[in-house]
Design a protein around this motif. Structure first.
Motif, short mmCIF file in Angstrom:
data_model
loop_
_atom_site.label_atom_id
_atom_site.label_comp_id
_atom_site.label_asym_id
_atom_site.label_seq_id
_atom_site.Cartn_x
_atom_site.Cartn_y
_atom_site.Cartn_z
N GLU A 238 78.85 2.33 20.83
CA GLU A 238 80.29 2.60 20.72
C GLU A 238 80.86 4.02 20.35
N LEU A 239 79.65 4.83 19.69
CA LEU A 239 79.69 5.92 19.19
C LEU A 239 80.54 6.98 20.41
N PRO A 240 80.11 7.09 21.47
CA PRO A 240 80.64 8.10 22.48
C PRO A 240 82.17 7.79 22.72
N PRO A 241 82.47 6.30 22.81
CA PRO A 241 84.04 6.23 23.13
C PRO A 241 84.78 6.52 21.87
N ALA A 242 84.17 6.14 20.67
CA ALA A 242 84.53 6.58 19.32
C ALA A 242 85.11 8.01 19.31
N GLU A 243 83.92 8.78 19.68
CA GLU A 243 84.29 10.23 19.38
C GLU A 243 85.20 10.78 20.39
N ARG A 244 85.30 10.37 21.60
CA ARG A 244 86.36 10.61 22.72
C ARG A 244 87.76 10.34 22.01
N LEU A 245 87.91 9.24 21.63
CA LEU A 245 89.09 8.86 20.80
C LEU A 245 89.49 9.77 19.61
N VAL A 246 88.68 10.11 18.97
CA VAL A 246 89.00 11.22 17.82
C VAL A 246 89.41 12.44 18.49
N GLU A 247 88.88 12.77 19.69
CA GLU A 247 89.17 14.09 20.38
C GLU A 247 90.64 13.98 20.96
N ARG A 248 90.90 12.84 21.50
CA ARG A 248 92.13 12.62 22.04
C ARG A 248 93.24 12.66 20.91
N CYS A 249 93.03 12.19 19.72
CA CYS A 249 93.98 11.97 18.65
C CYS A 249 94.09 13.62 18.25
N ALA A 250 93.12 14.40 18.32
CA ALA A 250 93.19 15.75 17.66
C ALA A 250 94.18 16.34 18.86
N GLU A 251 94.12 16.13 20.18
CA GLU A 251 94.79 16.69 20.84
C GLU A 251 96.22 16.26 20.88
N ARG A 252 96.67 15.29 20.22
CA ARG A 252 97.98 14.88 19.91
C ARG A 252 98.40 15.32 18.72
N GLY A 253 97.55 16.15 17.93
CA GLY A 253 98.06 16.65 16.48
C GLY A 253 97.63 15.50 15.64
N LEU A 254 97.05 14.35 15.80
CA LEU A 254 96.79 13.32 14.90
C LEU A 254 95.52 13.64 14.20
N ARG A 255 95.54 13.25 12.61
CA ARG A 255 94.12 13.39 12.08
C ARG A 255 93.54 12.28 12.03
N ALA A 256 92.37 12.39 12.78
CA ALA A 256 91.48 11.04 12.92
C ALA A 256 89.99 11.58 12.47
N GLU A 257 88.98 10.44 12.15
CA GLU A 257 87.64 10.69 12.02
C GLU A 257 86.84 9.55 12.22
N VAL A 258 85.50 9.60 12.86
CA VAL A 258 84.93 8.56 13.06
C VAL A 258 84.00 7.90 11.79
N SER A 259 84.02 6.71 11.56
CA SER A 259 83.01 6.23 10.72
C SER A 259 82.31 5.06 11.19
N GLY A 260 80.97 5.91 11.40
CA GLY A 260 79.93 4.90 12.28
C GLY A 260 79.15 3.92 11.25
N PRO A 261 78.31 3.28 12.37
CA PRO A 261 77.24 2.26 11.30
C PRO A 261 76.46 2.81 10.48
N GLU A 262 76.30 4.18 10.34
CA GLU A 262 75.54 4.73 9.20
C GLU A 262 76.06 4.57 8.12
N HIS A 263 77.41 4.36 7.85
CA HIS A 263 78.18 4.05 6.73
C HIS A 263 78.38 2.89 6.28
N GLY A 264 77.43 1.96 6.82
CA GLY A 264 77.51 0.45 6.45
C GLY A 264 78.10 -0.55 7.49
N THR A 265 78.13 -1.81 6.96
CA THR A 265 78.66 -2.82 7.68
C THR A 265 79.91 -2.46 8.48
N LEU A 266 80.63 -3.48 9.34
CA LEU A 266 81.92 -3.02 9.72
C LEU A 266 83.01 -3.22 8.63
N GLY A 267 82.67 -4.47 7.84
CA GLY A 267 83.56 -5.02 6.86
C GLY A 267 83.49 -3.96 5.73
#
Length: 422
Positions: free
Chosen positions: A315-344
């Protein structure tokens, strides 16, 4: 206790270094983002209220502050003069003398008044080491300052409008005043010697406070050297008070700088100068916000507004696309992927982020998110476009609400990857 010095370092907002010096904090990226958002907000509010923004130097000749009265009444709080080419320059302790000169640089008609001049500008105070503390008492100050040049008949309405700007800003910031104070002169020689001027200024501010319907108390010894002021006091968790916002009436500096405007009668008249600060020192404002919200800033002010959490690498590609869409709206967003640990673990790490958008396989297939709000509310299968619309609307309105209360509230999530994450 909610100590902004501890929280500021834990949240990577600001820090200090002995090689830079006491009372001279530097801002880390997240802290700079908060500061930038606050400054953008106040500039936008001022523009809508009819203010024109200027820039002025942080240095001035000593003579400038002799004329304004700062040198004779305030020099103990100023840095020593620097000699250059046979002249003495000082770091300014205030912006008002510069704004008086900007006003004086052009002829003005009564038709231009009130003329509202604003600046987010630097100034410097030679505070002693013993009184310095975090962001609340610093030597380098970024001040939200403004000066309104107007007729005597316009003073009360302009001062009331300034109090309304302060009220609206406090609503957007999610803070409350501890009390309103009418600061008057007291015994001692730090004040301009003009009893009639003081009586006139105090009467105008008393009228403003009475007509505004706010409870206040008059306190002697807290006035500026050139005039009385309305101080809006805030309090920290320990009950310690400080001044954040001010409205001041000044007959003194227009006289000292020989400020004029041409009246309807064709004659030259003296304007009144209203000093007005909505959020005061940016440093002190951020310190109070950190403590008031424990780092969980209103959505429009948060360093990261949306964190996108892909359940797996797929799900990384759609997550990164959502961050790009946030940036286009002027929203500050970032991805926190599985490399940072479990979802919880990632949800817990992002506990201060207002919006946590979880994307699993089902959400990715439907261009949706499982949204978790910072306060624990959740909504399943929210279309990504609706997330952007709703968050964007709240941020654009400088709202302290996490969700649009006028629309259906999100209920508990059923069958979502965001469920049971603690």
């Amino acid at each position: 206790m909610h100590d902004h010095r501890r929280l500021g370092r834990e949240l990577d907002l600001f820090d200090t270094d002995p090689l830079i010096g006491a009372g001279l904090p530097y801002w880390l990226p997240d802290g700079a983002t908060v500061r930038h958002a606050l400054e953008e907000y106040i500039r936008a509010v001022e523009r809508r209220a009819g203010y024109r923004h200027v820039y002025s130097p942080v240095l001035g000749k000593r003579e400038l502050y002799e004329i304004s009265g700062h040198w004779s009444h305030y020099s103990d709080d100023m840095f020593p003069p620097m000699e250059l080419g046979g002249e003495e320059f000082v770091l300014r302790p205030s912006l008002c003398p510069h704004h008086a000169l900007i006003y004086r640089s052009r002829a003005h008609s009564y038709r231009e008044l009130p003329l509202r001049m604003a600046e987010l500008g630097g100034m410097y105070r030679s505070e002693l080491s013993g009184v310095l503390g975090g962001l609340t008492r610093v030597r380098s100050i970024q001040l939200n300052d403004a000066h309104i040049f107007c007729t005597v008949d316009q003073v009360a309405e302009e001062a009331r409008a300034a109090l309304e700007l302060i009220r609206r800003a406090y609503d957007a910031l999610g803070i409350r005043p501890a009390r309103f104070r009418l600061s008057l002169p007291g015994p001692g020689g730090k004040y301009v010697a003009d009893p009639a001027m003081w009586e006139r200024s105090a009467a105008l501010l008393t009228e403003v406070l009475d007509s505004s319907g706010v409870a206040y108390e008059a306190v002697e010894g807290e006035a500026a050297f050139y005039g009385p002021k309305i101080d809006v006091q805030i309090a920290d968790a320990a009950g310690r008070e400080s001044t954040l916002s001010t409205v001041q009436v000044d007959f003194h500096q227009p006289e000292r700088f020989d400020l004029r405007y041409i009246g309807a009668d064709g004659a030259r008249h003296r304007p009144v100068m209203i000093h007005r600060s909505v959020i005061g020192s940016v440093e002190r404002a951020v310190a109070h916000l950190v403590e008031r919200h424990d780092g969980a800033f209103p959505g429009w002010l948060a360093p990261t507004q949306v964190v996108v959490l892909p359940v797996s690498d797929a799900e990384l590609p759609p997550a990164e696309r959502l961050v790009e869409r946030c940036a286009e709206r002027g929203l500050r967003a970032e991805v926190s992927g599985p490399e940072h640990g479990t979802l919880g673990a990632r949800v817990r790490a992002a506990r201060l982020v207002p919006y946590q958008a979880v994307i699993g396989a089902r959400e990715a297939a439907g261009d949706a998110v499982a949204l978790r709000l910072r306060d624990g509310r959740r909504v399943d299968g929210l279309p990504a476009g609706e997330l952007l619309d709703r968050v964007g609307a709240l941020v654009g309105a400088y709202s302290t609400a996490l969700w649009d209360e006028g629309r259906q509230e999100p209920g508990p999530v059923v069958g979502s990857p965001a469920r049971d994450l603690g």
